[in-house]
Write a protein that holds these residues in place. Structure first.
Motif, short mmCIF file in Angstrom:
data_model
loop_
_atom_site.label_atom_id
_atom_site.label_comp_id
_atom_site.label_asym_id
_atom_site.label_seq_id
_atom_site.Cartn_x
_atom_site.Cartn_y
_atom_site.Cartn_z
N GLU A 84 0.83 -1.21 0.00
CA GLU A 84 0.00 0.00 0.00
C GLU A 84 0.87 1.26 0.00
O GLU A 84 0.59 2.21 -0.72
CB GLU A 84 -0.93 0.00 1.22
CG GLU A 84 -1.88 1.18 1.22
CD GLU A 84 -2.84 1.16 2.40
OE1 GLU A 84 -3.50 2.18 2.60
OE2 GLU A 84 -2.93 0.14 3.09
N ARG A 85 1.94 1.26 0.78
CA ARG A 85 2.83 2.44 0.84
C ARG A 85 3.54 2.67 -0.50
O ARG A 85 3.67 3.79 -0.96
CB ARG A 85 3.85 2.28 1.96
CG ARG A 85 3.26 2.47 3.34
CD ARG A 85 3.22 3.95 3.70
NE ARG A 85 2.46 4.22 4.89
CZ ARG A 85 2.96 4.27 6.11
NH1 ARG A 85 4.23 4.03 6.31
NH2 ARG A 85 2.18 4.56 7.13
N GLN A 86 4.01 1.59 -1.12
CA GLN A 86 4.67 1.74 -2.43
C GLN A 86 3.68 2.33 -3.44
O GLN A 86 4.01 3.25 -4.17
CB GLN A 86 5.16 0.38 -2.94
CG GLN A 86 6.32 -0.18 -2.19
CD GLN A 86 6.62 -1.61 -2.58
OE1 GLN A 86 5.72 -2.38 -2.94
NE2 GLN A 86 7.88 -1.99 -2.48
N TYR A 87 2.48 1.78 -3.44
CA TYR A 87 1.44 2.24 -4.37
C TYR A 87 1.14 3.73 -4.15
O TYR A 87 1.11 4.51 -5.10
CB TYR A 87 0.18 1.40 -4.18
CG TYR A 87 -1.01 1.89 -4.97
CD1 TYR A 87 -1.08 1.69 -6.34
CD2 TYR A 87 -2.06 2.55 -4.34
CE1 TYR A 87 -2.18 2.14 -7.08
CE2 TYR A 87 -3.15 3.00 -5.07
CZ TYR A 87 -3.20 2.80 -6.43
OH TYR A 87 -4.27 3.24 -7.15
N ILE A 88 0.93 4.11 -2.92
CA ILE A 88 0.60 5.51 -2.62
C ILE A 88 1.74 6.44 -2.98
O ILE A 88 1.53 7.50 -3.58
CB ILE A 88 0.21 5.65 -1.13
CG1 ILE A 88 -1.13 4.97 -0.88
CG2 ILE A 88 0.15 7.11 -0.71
CD1 ILE A 88 -1.50 4.82 0.59
N CYS A 89 2.97 6.05 -2.64
CA CYS A 89 4.13 6.90 -2.97
C CYS A 89 4.29 7.07 -4.48
O CYS A 89 4.54 8.19 -4.96
CB CYS A 89 5.40 6.33 -2.34
SG CYS A 89 5.48 6.53 -0.55
N LEU A 90 4.13 5.99 -5.24
CA LEU A 90 4.24 6.10 -6.70
C LEU A 90 3.11 6.94 -7.27
O LEU A 90 3.32 7.75 -8.17
CB LEU A 90 4.25 4.72 -7.35
CG LEU A 90 5.53 3.92 -7.18
CD1 LEU A 90 5.36 2.53 -7.79
CD2 LEU A 90 6.72 4.62 -7.79
N GLY A 139 9.10 0.13 -5.15
CA GLY A 139 7.89 0.04 -5.95
C GLY A 139 8.20 0.06 -7.44
O GLY A 139 7.67 -0.74 -8.21
N LYS A 140 9.08 0.98 -7.86
CA LYS A 140 9.48 1.05 -9.26
C LYS A 140 10.17 -0.23 -9.69
O LYS A 140 9.93 -0.72 -10.80
CB LYS A 140 10.40 2.24 -9.50
CG LYS A 140 9.67 3.54 -9.66
CD LYS A 140 10.58 4.71 -9.84
CE LYS A 140 11.61 4.51 -10.90
NZ LYS A 140 12.43 5.69 -11.18
N LYS A 141 11.00 -0.78 -8.83
CA LYS A 141 11.70 -2.02 -9.17
C LYS A 141 10.69 -3.14 -9.42
O LYS A 141 10.81 -3.88 -10.40
CB LYS A 141 12.67 -2.40 -8.05
CG LYS A 141 13.48 -3.64 -8.36
CD LYS A 141 14.47 -3.94 -7.25
CE LYS A 141 15.25 -5.19 -7.60
NZ LYS A 141 16.20 -5.55 -6.55
#
Length: 111
Positions: free
Chosen positions: A44-50, A81-83
């Motif tokens: 969820e954090r990766q998604y929100i940050c991206l 997240g990008k990776k």
């Protein structure tokens, strides 16, 4: 490694060596699969940050302030997240490229 995320969000107007038709097909494939990858493969954090960075144009400092995280933590979420997204999109790109090359080969053989 190609950064498909950066390419998708920042290089919309460029035409790679494959040509405009190849670029259009690749971009369409990415636009269809990217939402699924973002929702299914990221925390969820990766998604929100991206989402904040690429869709809303927020800086890491702004994202950190909004989410009450440190900037280095936001940076790690964006990077990981990008990776994850890029690892999945490389397969999508390979499949689309192979399909386009086969289509082009078949089109030439029918002429």
């Amino acid at each position: 490694m190609i950064d498909y995320v950066e390419d998708y969000y920042y290089e919309i107007g460029s035409v790679p060596s494959g040509g405009a038709d190849f670029d259009c097909a690749r971009r369409k494939a990415v636009s269809l699969i990217l939402p699924f990858i973002l929702k299914e493969e990221l925390s969820e954090r990766q998604y929100i940050c991206l989402k904040y960075k690429y869709e809303l144009g927020k800086s890491q400092e702004e994202i950190a302030e909004i989410l009450k995280l440190s900037q280095p933590t936001v940076s790690r979420h964006i990077s990981s997240g990008k990776k994850a997204v890029n690892n999945k999109l490389k397969y999508c790109n390979a499949a689309v490229t192979a399909a386009l090359n086969e289509y082009e080969r078949l089109e030439r053989s029918c002429v």
